[in-house]
Scaffold this motif. Structure first.
Motif, short mmCIF file in Angstrom:
data_model
loop_
_atom_site.label_atom_id
_atom_site.label_comp_id
_atom_site.label_asym_id
_atom_site.label_seq_id
_atom_site.Cartn_x
_atom_site.Cartn_y
_atom_site.Cartn_z
N GLU A 113 -28.70 30.08 -38.51
CA GLU A 113 -29.72 31.12 -38.65
C GLU A 113 -30.98 30.75 -37.87
O GLU A 113 -31.63 31.62 -37.29
N GLN A 114 -31.31 29.47 -37.92
CA GLN A 114 -32.54 29.03 -37.20
C GLN A 114 -32.45 29.36 -35.71
O GLN A 114 -33.45 29.60 -35.05
N ALA A 115 -31.21 29.32 -35.19
CA ALA A 115 -31.04 29.53 -33.73
C ALA A 115 -31.01 31.00 -33.35
O ALA A 115 -30.89 31.33 -32.17
N HIS A 116 -31.13 31.88 -34.34
CA HIS A 116 -31.05 33.33 -34.08
C HIS A 116 -32.05 33.74 -32.99
O HIS A 116 -33.22 33.41 -33.06
N GLY A 117 -31.54 34.43 -31.99
CA GLY A 117 -32.40 34.89 -30.90
C GLY A 117 -32.61 33.85 -29.81
O GLY A 117 -33.26 34.11 -28.81
N GLY A 118 -32.05 32.66 -30.01
CA GLY A 118 -32.25 31.60 -29.02
C GLY A 118 -30.95 30.89 -28.68
O GLY A 118 -29.90 31.53 -28.51
N THR A 119 -31.04 29.58 -28.59
CA THR A 119 -29.88 28.77 -28.19
C THR A 119 -29.57 27.74 -29.27
O THR A 119 -30.48 27.09 -29.78
N LEU A 120 -28.29 27.61 -29.61
CA LEU A 120 -27.86 26.54 -30.51
C LEU A 120 -27.24 25.45 -29.64
O LEU A 120 -26.24 25.70 -28.95
N PHE A 121 -27.87 24.28 -29.64
CA PHE A 121 -27.35 23.18 -28.82
C PHE A 121 -26.63 22.19 -29.72
O PHE A 121 -27.24 21.50 -30.53
N LEU A 122 -25.31 22.14 -29.59
CA LEU A 122 -24.52 21.21 -30.38
C LEU A 122 -24.27 19.95 -29.55
O LEU A 122 -23.38 19.93 -28.69
N ASP A 123 -25.08 18.94 -29.80
CA ASP A 123 -24.98 17.69 -29.05
C ASP A 123 -23.89 16.82 -29.68
O ASP A 123 -23.66 16.90 -30.89
N GLU A 124 -23.24 16.00 -28.86
CA GLU A 124 -22.17 15.12 -29.34
C GLU A 124 -21.10 15.91 -30.08
O GLU A 124 -20.63 15.50 -31.15
N LEU A 125 -20.70 17.04 -29.52
CA LEU A 125 -19.71 17.90 -30.20
C LEU A 125 -18.42 17.15 -30.52
O LEU A 125 -17.76 17.41 -31.53
N GLY A 126 -18.06 16.21 -29.65
CA GLY A 126 -16.82 15.45 -29.84
C GLY A 126 -16.81 14.62 -31.12
O GLY A 126 -15.76 14.13 -31.55
N GLU A 127 -17.97 14.44 -31.74
CA GLU A 127 -18.05 13.63 -32.97
C GLU A 127 -17.80 14.48 -34.22
O GLU A 127 -17.72 13.92 -35.32
N LEU A 128 -17.70 15.78 -34.05
CA LEU A 128 -17.54 16.65 -35.23
C LEU A 128 -16.13 16.48 -35.81
O LEU A 128 -15.15 16.69 -35.10
N PRO A 129 -16.02 16.11 -37.08
CA PRO A 129 -14.68 15.92 -37.65
C PRO A 129 -13.88 17.23 -37.66
O PRO A 129 -14.47 18.31 -37.71
N LEU A 130 -12.56 17.10 -37.66
CA LEU A 130 -11.68 18.28 -37.56
C LEU A 130 -11.96 19.32 -38.63
O LEU A 130 -12.02 20.52 -38.35
N HIS A 131 -12.18 18.86 -39.88
CA HIS A 131 -12.35 19.85 -40.94
C HIS A 131 -13.68 20.61 -40.80
O HIS A 131 -13.80 21.74 -41.27
N GLN A 132 -14.65 20.01 -40.11
CA GLN A 132 -15.90 20.73 -39.86
C GLN A 132 -15.74 21.67 -38.66
O GLN A 132 -16.38 22.72 -38.58
N GLN A 133 -14.87 21.28 -37.74
CA GLN A 133 -14.62 22.12 -36.56
C GLN A 133 -14.09 23.50 -36.98
O GLN A 133 -14.45 24.52 -36.41
N VAL A 134 -13.21 23.52 -38.01
CA VAL A 134 -12.64 24.80 -38.47
C VAL A 134 -13.76 25.72 -38.94
O VAL A 134 -13.78 26.91 -38.60
N LYS A 135 -14.70 25.14 -39.69
CA LYS A 135 -15.78 25.97 -40.25
C LYS A 135 -16.67 26.51 -39.13
O LYS A 135 -17.10 27.66 -39.16
N LEU A 136 -16.91 25.68 -38.15
CA LEU A 136 -17.74 26.11 -37.02
C LEU A 136 -17.04 27.22 -36.24
O LEU A 136 -17.65 28.23 -35.89
N LEU A 137 -15.75 27.04 -36.02
CA LEU A 137 -14.98 28.03 -35.26
C LEU A 137 -15.07 29.40 -35.93
O LEU A 137 -15.25 30.42 -35.26
N ARG A 138 -14.96 29.40 -37.25
CA ARG A 138 -15.01 30.67 -37.97
C ARG A 138 -16.33 31.40 -37.69
O ARG A 138 -16.34 32.58 -37.40
N VAL A 139 -17.41 30.65 -37.74
CA VAL A 139 -18.72 31.29 -37.49
C VAL A 139 -18.79 31.81 -36.06
O VAL A 139 -19.28 32.91 -35.80
N LEU A 140 -18.28 31.03 -35.12
CA LEU A 140 -18.36 31.45 -33.72
C LEU A 140 -17.54 32.71 -33.49
O LEU A 140 -17.87 33.54 -32.65
N GLU A 141 -16.46 32.86 -34.25
CA GLU A 141 -15.64 34.06 -34.10
C GLU A 141 -16.29 35.26 -34.76
O GLU A 141 -16.31 36.35 -34.22
N GLN A 142 -16.85 35.03 -35.95
CA GLN A 142 -17.38 36.16 -36.72
C GLN A 142 -18.84 36.46 -36.42
O GLN A 142 -19.31 37.57 -36.65
#
Ligand SMILES: Nc1ncnc2c1ncn2[C@@H]1O[C@H](COP(=O)(O)OP(=O)(O)OP(=O)(O)O)[C@@H](O)[C@H]1O
Ligand SMILES: [Mg+2]
Length: 346
Positions: A113-142
């Motif tokens: 929500e904080q990034a609304h209207g701007g840019t969300l920069f996800l640094d070190e994306l490769g460090e995100l654990p698999l189970h958190q990746q699913v949750k992120l993907l859902r938001v990016l889709e919806q």
């Protein structure tokens, strides 16, 4: 805040550089990359920035943000995906309402929500654990997010820019990263070359630019940076890439200010044995080379650094002697009251 029009390929000092918001790029690889940054900054496509540590990934992410016609006015929210404790992923990303859990004393907007209207920069994306990746993907889709403790989804509108120094494609192939998330993020891919992969001119240009910025900030006149120093920097290997090169420039500036000039002995020693850093000459000398270096140095000193006499004494040509002096960083310390070529300040 700067206007987006500033994100153009502009001539800067030195004249042959291309500058995008302080990013110095003289090599063809970096100039091409910056052209792409300018070309693609004003769109909403997700972007992935790849590159080793210290190559400038965050700088490029910020340039993409600044170059957007409308988002540059909005927030740039930077999230280090490697630093989110497991139990806090939801509250950090999605936010929460007052009373959602013990300690939730006020409503809180998450990163999305904080990034609304701007840019969300996800640094070190490769460090995100698999189970958190699913949750992120859902938001990016919806493109909606529901705060913890709430039932009302909120629309979020941000541009996603991610960065990593890991090989996400390989991780995806090996099951360490979700393939669907990879393809969602990697619409535009910017790969930052390491300093060694760039043309050597970048090391010189960045080093000199940083020295000039420091001089400007601290209010002294820099004069000409000696060619032998730029040559020596060009030959150094920087494990930590631009960040480490900047550290070196800062140490050089401090040393020069303290000694009142370009002290070749001190600076050469610094380049070879930087305090607490990984910088090392691109090649380390073999025992034979060490011996040759010592011998040439002894002759130079014996002959008052006069090159022709020294070359004759060593039985080599003046040209070969000069090449070896450059190779081994053997330079006479300039006298402090020499002309401005050897002086740092005015
Ligand atoms: N081409 C460049 N010219 C001038 N300064 C640069 C350049 N590239 C990077 N920098 C500077 O180098 C430092 C490191 O850059 P940045 O933080 O963008 O790298 P990074 O790839 O995100 O690093 P890390 O992998 O450690 O997160 C910053 O101070 C940045 O301003
Ligand atoms: Mg970074």
């Amino acid at each position: 805040m700067a206007s987006p029009q500033q994100l153009t390929l502009a001539a800067s000092t030195p004249a042959s550089d291309i500058a995008v918001r302080g990013i110095v790029a003289r090599s063809q690889q970096m100039r091409d990359l910056l052209r792409d940054v300018v070309l693609y900054s004003n769109c909403d496509a997700n972007a992935l920035i790849l590159g080793d540590t210290g190559t400038g990934k965050e700088s490029i992410a910020r340039a993409l943000h600044q170059g957007h016609a409308t988002r540059w006015r909005g927030p740039f929210v930077s999230v280090n995906c490697g630093a989110i404790p497991d139990g806090l992923f939801e509250s950090e990303f999605f936010g929460y309402t007052k009373g959602a859990f013990t300690g939730a004393v006020t409503d809180h907007a998450g990163y999305l929500e904080q990034a609304h209207g701007g840019t969300l920069f996800l640094d070190e994306l490769g460090e995100l654990p698999l189970h958190q990746q699913v949750k992120l993907l859902r938001v990016l889709e919806q493109r909606t997010v529901t705060r913890l403790g709430s039932r009302t989804p909120v629309q979020v509108d941000f541009r996603l820019v991610a960065a990593t120094n890991r090989d996400l494609r390989r991780m995806a192939a090996q099951g360490g990263f979700r393939t669907d998330l990879y393809y969602r993020v990697a619409v535009l891919v910017f790969r930052l070359p390491s300093l060694d992969e760039r043309g050597p001119e970048d090391k010189r240009a960045i080093f000199e630019t940083i020295l000039r910025r420091l001089a400007e900030r601290n209010g002294y006149r820099l004069g000409n940076v000696p060619e032998w120093l730029l040559d020596a920097v060009e030959r150094c290997h920087f494990q930590g890439n631009v960040r480490e090169l900047i550290n070196l420039a800062e140490r050089v500036a401090i040393t020069c200010q303290a000694t009142g000039g370009w002290n070749a002995d001190l600076l050469t020693a610094m380049l070879h044995h930087p305090p607490g850093a990984d910088t090392a000459p691109a090649r380390s000398w073999s025992a034979r080379e060490e011996a040759e270096r010592d011998r040439i140095l002894a002759h130079l000193e014996n002959h008052g650094w006069r090159r022709q006499v020294t070359a004759t004494a060593l039985g080599i040509s003046r040209k070969v002697l000069w090449e070896k002096m450059r190779k081994y960083c053997l330079f006479e310390a300039p006298s402090l009251d020499a002309g401005n070529g050897g002086r740092l300040g005015s």
